[in-house]
Design an enzyme around this catalytic site. Structure first.
Site: not given
Ligand code: AMP
Ligand code: ZN
Length: 119
Positions: A35-36, A98-99, A105, A107
């Site tokens: 995760d970024i 929070g999506q 995906h 986590h």
């Molecule tokens: P959600 O909020 O459950 O939809 O999770 C989306 C996740 O994607 C969040 O934890 C973000 O930090 C992560 N995210 C967004 N952009 C990127 C990216 N380019 N590379 C890796 N993770 C990312």
């Protein structure tokens, strides 16, 4: 068609290699990358390579791939060394939960104490 890549989807772009990511695990049907914006020492996202907006729609349409995501998540947890200490799999579903990325995906969170219930 269901499951087809979406041009405006961040995670479809990651699957295609159009956006860089730190890949930690890959199978024919899944990809896992860091995760970024990590919320724990281990914070990896496991995604199906096919596009569905959330985990439930993936499971309804392609249950075998949903199973692949769960198996990959367990393998990531083992690889990351968090099985003994415990880890959490989270599928945020819907903006109210929070999506923010509407490509299914999981986590994988671990490496620190995790409160229950989550916020
Ligand atoms: P959600 O909020 O459950 O939809 O999770 C989306 C996740 O994607 C969040 O934890 C973000 O930090 C992560 N995210 C967004 N952009 C990127 C990216 N380019 N590379 C890796 N993770 C990312
Ligand atoms: Zn997508």
């Amino acid at each position: 068609m269901a499951g087809e890549p979406q041009a405006d989807c961040l995670f479809c772009k990651i699957v295609k290699g159009e956006i860089p990511s730190t890949v930690v695990h890959e199978t024919d049907t899944t990809l896992a990358f860091r995760d970024i914006s990590p919320k724990a020492p281990t914070h990896v996202l496991v995604i199906p390579k096919v596009h569905y907006p959330d985990a439930a729609s993936l499971a309804a349409a392609e249950p075998a791939v949903a199973g692949d995501v769960l198996r990959a998540a367990g393998e990531v947890a083992a690889q990351e060394g968090v099985v003994g200490s415990g880890y959490r799999l989270v599928f945020n579903t819907g903006a109210g939960a929070g999506q923010t990325v509407f490509h299914a995906h999981a986590h994988v969170l671990g490496g620190r104490g995790l409160e229950w219930p989550p916020g």
